[in-house]
Write a protein that holds these residues in place. Structure first.
Motif, PDB file in Angstrom:
ATOM      1  N   PRO A 162       0.806  -1.222   0.000  1.00  0.00           N
ATOM      2  CA  PRO A 162       0.000   0.000   0.000  1.00  0.00           C
ATOM      3  C   PRO A 162       0.843   1.279   0.000  1.00  0.00           C
ATOM      4  O   PRO A 162       0.386   2.322  -0.452  1.00  0.00           O
ATOM      5  CB  PRO A 162      -0.849  -0.093   1.264  1.00  0.00           C
ATOM      6  N   SER A 163       2.069   1.202   0.453  1.00  0.00           N
ATOM      7  CA  SER A 163       2.900   2.401   0.472  1.00  0.00           C
ATOM      8  C   SER A 163       3.318   2.818  -0.943  1.00  0.00           C
ATOM      9  O   SER A 163       3.615   3.984  -1.174  1.00  0.00           O
ATOM     10  CB  SER A 163       4.132   2.200   1.358  1.00  0.00           C
ATOM     11  N   PHE A 164       3.321   1.878  -1.903  1.00  0.00           N
ATOM     12  CA  PHE A 164       3.678   2.244  -3.279  1.00  0.00           C
ATOM     13  C   PHE A 164       2.694   3.271  -3.819  1.00  0.00           C
ATOM     14  O   PHE A 164       3.091   4.299  -4.360  1.00  0.00           O
ATOM     15  CB  PHE A 164       3.732   1.017  -4.197  1.00  0.00           C
ATOM     16  N   MET A 165       1.408   3.003  -3.682  1.00  0.00           N
ATOM     17  CA  MET A 165       0.375   3.918  -4.192  1.00  0.00           C
ATOM     18  C   MET A 165       0.506   5.282  -3.521  1.00  0.00           C
ATOM     19  O   MET A 165       0.461   6.308  -4.190  1.00  0.00           O
ATOM     20  CB  MET A 165      -1.017   3.324  -3.951  1.00  0.00           C
ATOM     21  N   LYS A 166       0.670   5.287  -2.230  1.00  0.00           N
ATOM     22  CA  LYS A 166       0.809   6.548  -1.504  1.00  0.00           C
ATOM     23  C   LYS A 166       2.021   7.331  -1.999  1.00  0.00           C
ATOM     24  O   LYS A 166       1.954   8.523  -2.262  1.00  0.00           O
ATOM     25  CB  LYS A 166       0.927   6.276  -0.006  1.00  0.00           C
ATOM     26  N   ASN A 167       3.140   6.648  -2.160  1.00  0.00           N
ATOM     27  CA  ASN A 167       4.373   7.296  -2.586  1.00  0.00           C
ATOM     28  C   ASN A 167       4.334   7.758  -4.037  1.00  0.00           C
ATOM     29  O   ASN A 167       4.823   8.839  -4.357  1.00  0.00           O
ATOM     30  CB  ASN A 167       5.570   6.367  -2.367  1.00  0.00           C
ATOM     31  N   VAL A 168       3.763   6.949  -4.921  1.00  0.00           N
ATOM     32  CA  VAL A 168       3.785   7.296  -6.343  1.00  0.00           C
ATOM     33  C   VAL A 168       2.958   8.553  -6.627  1.00  0.00           C
ATOM     34  O   VAL A 168       3.328   9.378  -7.461  1.00  0.00           O
ATOM     35  CB  VAL A 168       3.344   6.102  -7.230  1.00  0.00           C
ATOM     36  N   ILE A 169       1.871   8.739  -5.917  1.00  0.00           N
ATOM     37  CA  ILE A 169       1.021   9.912  -6.113  1.00  0.00           C
ATOM     38  C   ILE A 169       1.763  11.194  -5.729  1.00  0.00           C
ATOM     39  O   ILE A 169       1.488  12.262  -6.261  1.00  0.00           O
ATOM     40  CB  ILE A 169      -0.297   9.769  -5.306  1.00  0.00           C
ATOM     41  N   GLU A 170       2.707  11.085  -4.837  1.00  0.00           N
ATOM     42  CA  GLU A 170       3.452  12.258  -4.363  1.00  0.00           C
ATOM     43  C   GLU A 170       4.661  12.611  -5.241  1.00  0.00           C
ATOM     44  O   GLU A 170       5.288  13.651  -5.038  1.00  0.00           O
ATOM     45  CB  GLU A 170       3.916  12.023  -2.924  1.00  0.00           C
ATOM     46  N   MET A 171       4.992  11.770  -6.225  1.00  0.00           N
ATOM     47  CA  MET A 171       6.171  12.011  -7.058  1.00  0.00           C
ATOM     48  C   MET A 171       5.989  13.263  -7.918  1.00  0.00           C
ATOM     49  O   MET A 171       4.887  13.561  -8.365  1.00  0.00           O
ATOM     50  CB  MET A 171       6.458  10.807  -7.963  1.00  0.00           C
TER      51      MET A 171
END
Length: 153
Positions: A127-136
């Motif tokens: 789940p941290s991938f989705m959270k992190n990718v949106i912030e790129m």
């Protein structure tokens, strides 16, 4: 198939403009055609729509993986799109889509295509991938993040 050979910073689009699934397909196909001019837009779009008619590729938690076979590609290629506002995608969970992995492949690459889907599923389970990718903030940042998570495979 290795995710870093399917996607590249050149095929990543931040801030998608599309609000609906059909617009999204066209928008991400434009990204692929700009890098791979031999891609036949009509054939690729038809392949994705045919696949989508069987069942939505909006799989979970704001993520979609539209894909299709087309003879106009020699190997597996892909584009990544990010939407801050969300896209009406008719997803299986009813949620708007924010992260899209579009994958095109030649029909002779069925095994490789399935390997790409498997690797994406593994990355997306965190789940941290989705959270992190949106912030790129850049396509390179998204690509680097994908490689970092891919390293955990």
């Amino acid at each position: 198939m290795i995710l870093d050979s399917v996607f590249s910073p050149k095929t990543i689009k931040l801030n998608l403009e599309s609000t609906e699934k059909d617009e999204l397909f066209e928008e991400l196909l434009e990204v692929l055609v700009s890098v791979y001019p031999s891609v036949d837009r009509t054939e690729a779009l038809s392949a994705m729509q045919e696949r989508e008619s069987k069942m939505s590729t909006g799989i979970m938690h704001g993520i979609a993986i539209p894909h299709g076979a087309t003879s106009s590609v020699e190997h597996i290629i892909g584009a990544i799109g990010i939407s801050k506002h969300g896209i009406d995608y008719e997803s299986l969970d009813g949620s708007p889509v924010h992260l899209v992995f579009l994958v095109l492949y030649n029909s002779s690459e069925t095994e490789g295509h399935l390997a790409v889907l498997k690797d994406l599923a593994t990355v997306l389970q965190d789940p941290s991938f989705m959270k992190n990718v949106i912030e790129m903030q850049s396509a390179q940042d998204v690509y680097d993040l994908l490689l970092r998570y891919k390293g955990n495979l």
